[in-house]
Design an enzyme around this catalytic site. Structure first.
Site, PDB file in Angstrom:
ATOM      1  N   HIS A   9      35.622  38.295 140.910  1.00  0.00           N
ATOM      2  CA  HIS A   9      36.857  38.356 141.687  1.00  0.00           C
ATOM      3  C   HIS A   9      36.705  39.228 142.928  1.00  0.00           C
ATOM      4  O   HIS A   9      37.456  39.095 143.898  1.00  0.00           O
ATOM      5  CB  HIS A   9      37.979  38.891 140.796  1.00  0.00           C
ATOM      6  CG  HIS A   9      39.355  38.577 141.297  1.00  0.00           C
ATOM      7  ND1 HIS A   9      39.954  39.276 142.327  1.00  0.00           N
ATOM      8  CD2 HIS A   9      40.255  37.641 140.914  1.00  0.00           C
ATOM      9  CE1 HIS A   9      41.159  38.792 142.540  1.00  0.00           C
ATOM     10  NE2 HIS A   9      41.367  37.792 141.706  1.00  0.00           N
ATOM     11  N   TYR A  45      53.778  28.501 154.703  1.00  0.00           N
ATOM     12  CA  TYR A  45      52.957  27.513 155.389  1.00  0.00           C
ATOM     13  C   TYR A  45      52.458  26.485 154.372  1.00  0.00           C
ATOM     14  O   TYR A  45      52.174  26.805 153.215  1.00  0.00           O
ATOM     15  CB  TYR A  45      51.745  28.181 156.043  1.00  0.00           C
ATOM     16  CG  TYR A  45      52.079  28.939 157.311  1.00  0.00           C
ATOM     17  CD1 TYR A  45      52.480  28.266 158.457  1.00  0.00           C
ATOM     18  CD2 TYR A  45      51.971  30.330 157.359  1.00  0.00           C
ATOM     19  CE1 TYR A  45      52.776  28.963 159.621  1.00  0.00           C
ATOM     20  CE2 TYR A  45      52.264  31.036 158.511  1.00  0.00           C
ATOM     21  CZ  TYR A  45      52.665  30.345 159.650  1.00  0.00           C
ATOM     22  OH  TYR A  45      52.952  31.031 160.788  1.00  0.00           O
ATOM     23  N   ARG A  50      36.654  38.260 146.886  1.00  0.00           N
ATOM     24  CA  ARG A  50      37.855  38.039 147.697  1.00  0.00           C
ATOM     25  C   ARG A  50      38.114  39.251 148.595  1.00  0.00           C
ATOM     26  O   ARG A  50      38.443  39.115 149.779  1.00  0.00           O
ATOM     27  CB  ARG A  50      39.047  37.757 146.785  1.00  0.00           C
ATOM     28  CG  ARG A  50      38.918  36.414 146.075  1.00  0.00           C
ATOM     29  CD  ARG A  50      39.947  36.221 144.991  1.00  0.00           C
ATOM     30  NE  ARG A  50      41.317  36.193 145.490  1.00  0.00           N
ATOM     31  CZ  ARG A  50      41.877  35.173 146.113  1.00  0.00           C
ATOM     32  NH1 ARG A  50      41.169  34.079 146.364  1.00  0.00           N
ATOM     33  NH2 ARG A  50      43.134  35.214 146.504  1.00  0.00           N
ATOM     34  N   LYS A  86      47.402  30.277 141.173  1.00  0.00           N
ATOM     35  CA  LYS A  86      48.192  31.404 140.697  1.00  0.00           C
ATOM     36  C   LYS A  86      49.607  31.380 141.252  1.00  0.00           C
ATOM     37  O   LYS A  86      50.576  31.683 140.548  1.00  0.00           O
ATOM     38  CB  LYS A  86      47.505  32.717 141.088  1.00  0.00           C
ATOM     39  CG  LYS A  86      48.224  33.966 140.615  1.00  0.00           C
ATOM     40  CD  LYS A  86      47.451  35.208 141.012  1.00  0.00           C
ATOM     41  CE  LYS A  86      48.175  36.474 140.548  1.00  0.00           C
ATOM     42  NZ  LYS A  86      47.422  37.694 140.952  1.00  0.00           N
ATOM     43  N   ARG A  97      39.379  32.455 143.577  1.00  0.00           N
ATOM     44  CA  ARG A  97      39.371  33.169 142.303  1.00  0.00           C
ATOM     45  C   ARG A  97      38.337  32.525 141.379  1.00  0.00           C
ATOM     46  O   ARG A  97      38.185  31.299 141.385  1.00  0.00           O
ATOM     47  CB  ARG A  97      40.762  33.136 141.662  1.00  0.00           C
ATOM     48  CG  ARG A  97      41.826  33.821 142.509  1.00  0.00           C
ATOM     49  CD  ARG A  97      43.208  33.695 141.883  1.00  0.00           C
ATOM     50  NE  ARG A  97      44.229  34.337 142.718  1.00  0.00           N
ATOM     51  CZ  ARG A  97      44.895  33.731 143.692  1.00  0.00           C
ATOM     52  NH1 ARG A  97      44.647  32.458 143.946  1.00  0.00           N
ATOM     53  NH2 ARG A  97      45.793  34.390 144.402  1.00  0.00           N
ATOM     54  N   HIS A 126      47.203  33.490 149.532  1.00  0.00           N
ATOM     55  CA  HIS A 126      48.298  34.445 149.376  1.00  0.00           C
ATOM     56  C   HIS A 126      49.546  33.900 150.070  1.00  0.00           C
ATOM     57  O   HIS A 126      49.460  32.984 150.889  1.00  0.00           O
ATOM     58  CB  HIS A 126      47.912  35.802 149.970  1.00  0.00           C
ATOM     59  CG  HIS A 126      46.888  36.522 149.153  1.00  0.00           C
ATOM     60  ND1 HIS A 126      46.187  37.616 149.619  1.00  0.00           N
ATOM     61  CD2 HIS A 126      46.450  36.313 147.878  1.00  0.00           C
ATOM     62  CE1 HIS A 126      45.365  38.032 148.676  1.00  0.00           C
ATOM     63  NE2 HIS A 126      45.505  37.260 147.622  1.00  0.00           N
TER      64      HIS A 126
END
Length: 411
Positions: A336, A373, A339, A273, A246, A363
Site C-alpha cells: 500500500h 469528477y 501510493r 473503496k 491499492r 480519492h
C-alpha cells in the site's frame, strides 16, 4: 462342512447365482460374472432377514465369521443388526453434516447468497477459515469443539504477530456459532468466552510504510525487478509502483477490465473503496508487462490468479511476503505504501498538479461546483502523467540522476 479359503478361491462362476454355506447363517454368494459376496441370514422377532458383509477377498473368511459372531450377539441382546447398521450410517452422515467446516461453508454461502459481503471480503473470510481454522477443527462436529481447541486457533494466529487478525478470526467463529445455533446444530457459542482473551488493538491510525525518497526508491525498484518468484508475482510487483493502486485492487484485476490497445484499465465501482468506478491509464511499460503475462493467465478470469486455483486471485499476503523475502521488513515498505510514494514524488519532484494526482489515487476530488469528477476527467493529462511516472521509475532503476525535492518557502 465349513468353508475353507482354498474352496472359496476355487469357486467358479456358473450360469446362475449359487451359494456356499459356512454354517450359522453365513453364506458366500457367487455371481455369474465372478463376484463373491458374503451374506448373513438371521431371524428377528419371528421374521427372516438378510444383511451383507461385503465382497471377498476384501472381506476375508475370518472377517466374515467375526461379523457373523457380532451380529448373533446383537440378536441375542434384542438388537436388530440391520437396523443398527442403518442407525450407524445415519449417525455418520449426521456427524459429517454437523462438522464445523460443513456448517462454516454453509454459513459463508448463506452470507454471499444474501449479498451481505463484497466479493473481496467473502474471499478474505474463506481464506482465513481455510488457513487458520479448518485444519484443526474442520472435521469435528461443531458441538464437540472444545475451548482448548479455540484457544489453540487464536494462539497460533496471534503467534504470527497479527493480533488484529486473531480478533477477526474470533469474530468469525462467533458468527458461525450464531448460525449453527439458529439452525439447531449447536446449543451455545463456545468462542464467546474468548471475547476478552486477546489484547485490544491500538486506536491510533498506523500509516502504511512507504519509501518517498528517490535515492531509497531506486535500489528497491531494482530489487523488485530482480525478484526470483513466479512470473505472476514478478508482474504484480512491477505494476504496483507503476500504477500505485491499492494492493487489493491490483490482486483482483481481471482481463475483461483491460483494454491493452487503448492502454486503459477500467475498475468497476464494486471493487473500489469509494464505491465509484475508476479508470487507470496504462503506460507503455505497463502494457508490455501485461502482454507478457497474458499467455500464462489470459485464459482465466484474473490477471494474477492464486497458485492454488485460477478461479481465485492471488493471496492478500503475496506482495508483502515477497518484500520480506527480498529483505525489506514491514517498517520499510508494504504494498500500500507505493501510493504515498507516487503522491510525494509526483508532487514534489515531478511537479504535477495535486488534483490530478489525487484523482489518479481514486480519492474524492470535487470540481468548483462541489461535484465529484467522473472517471474520465482529465484523462489526457493523467495518461501523460502515468507515462512520465513510468519513465521516471525506469530512469531510477537505470541509475539516472535523481531530481531533488522542490524547496518549500519554509526551507
Amino acid at each position: 462342512m465349513r468353508l475353507s479359503d482354498l474352496q472359496i478361491r476355487k469357486a467358479q462362476p456358473k450360469e446362475k447365482v449359487y451359494r456356499l454355506s459356512d454354517g450359522e447363517g453365513l453364506y458366500l454368494y457367487v455371481h455369474p460374472r465372478g463376484g463373491k459376496w458374503w451374506r448373513f441370514r438371521y431371524r428377528f422377532d419371528g421374521n427372516e432377514k438378510l444383511i451383507s458383509f461385503g465382497v471377498y477377498p476384501y472381506i476375508t473368511l475370518a472377517d466374515a465369521r467375526e461379523r457373523t459372531y457380532q451380529a448373533k450377539c446383537m440378536v441375542a441382546k434384542g438388537i436388530d443388526p440391520s437396523q443398527e447398521r442403518k442407525r450407524a450410517k445415519e449417525a455418520k452422515l449426521e456427524r459429517i453434516a454437523n462438522a464445523f467446516e460443513a456448517i462454516a461453508r454453509e454459513w459463508h454461502k448463506h452470507m454471499v447468497g444474501n449479498q451481505m459481503w463484497s466479493a473481496d471480503h467473502a474471499a478474505t473470510i474463506l481464506t482465513r477459515l481455510e488457513k487458520d481454522v479448518f485444519p484443526w477443527i474442520g472435521t469435528k462436529p461443531i458441538a464437540e469443539v472444545t475451548a482448548k481447541e479455540i484457544k489453540g486457533i487464536l494462539d497460533r494466529v496471534r503467534s504470527r504477530g497479527v493480533i488484529e487478525t486473531a480478533r477477526r478470526v474470533r469474530t468469525i467463529l462467533g458468527q458461525i456459532y450464531t448460525y449453527a445455533i439458529a439452525t439447531d446444530r449447536a446449543n451455545y457459542d463456545i468462542s464467546a468466552g474468548f471475547k476478552g482473551y486477546l489484547p485490544p488493538t491500538s486506536k491510533t491510525r498506523k500509516h502504511m510504510a512507504a519509501v518517498t525518497d528517490p535515492k531509497e526508491l531506486a535500489p528497491l525498484l531494482r530489487a523488485m525487478d530482480g525478484y526470483q518468484g513466479s512470473l505472476v508475482a514478478q508482474s504484480a510487483l512491477k505494476l504496483l509502483p507503476m500504477l500505485f493502486v491499492r494492493p487489493g485492487e491490483l490482486r483482483h484485476m481481471e482481463w475483461a477490465e483491460i483494454d491493452l490497445e487503448a492502454g486503459e484499465w477500467s475498475i468497476p465501482a464494486s471493487k473500489m473503496k469509494m464505491g465509484l468506478p475508476h479508470l487507470v491509464p496504462l503506460s507503455r511499460q505497463a502494457v508490455a508487462i501485461l502482454e507478457e503475462l497474458k499467455p500464462l493467465t489470459g485464459h482465466g478470469k484474473y490477471v494474477f490468479p492464486s497458485t492454488r486455483s485460477f478461479s481465485r486471485c492471488m493471496s492478500d499476503n503475496t506482495i508483502n511476503a515477497s518484500f520480506r523475502r527480498m529483505g525489506f521488513d514491514g517498517n520499510t515498505i508494504v504494498g500500500h505504501g507505493f501510493r504515498a510514494t507516487a503522491r510525494t514524488i509526483l508532487d514534489e519532484v515531478l511537479n504535477f498538479r495535486p488534483d490530478l494526482i489525487e484523482h489518479q489515487l481514486a480519492h474524492a476530488v470535487r470540481d468548483p461546483n462541489g461535484r465529484a469528477y467522473n472517471r474520465t476527467a482529465f484523462l489526457p493529462q493523467r495518461k501523460e502523467m502515468m507515462q512520465i511516472w513510468s519513465d521516471y521509475l525506469d530512469g531510477l532503476k537505470a541509475g539516472a540522476k535523481v531530481l531533488p525535492f522542490r524547496k518549500t518557502s519554509k526551507e
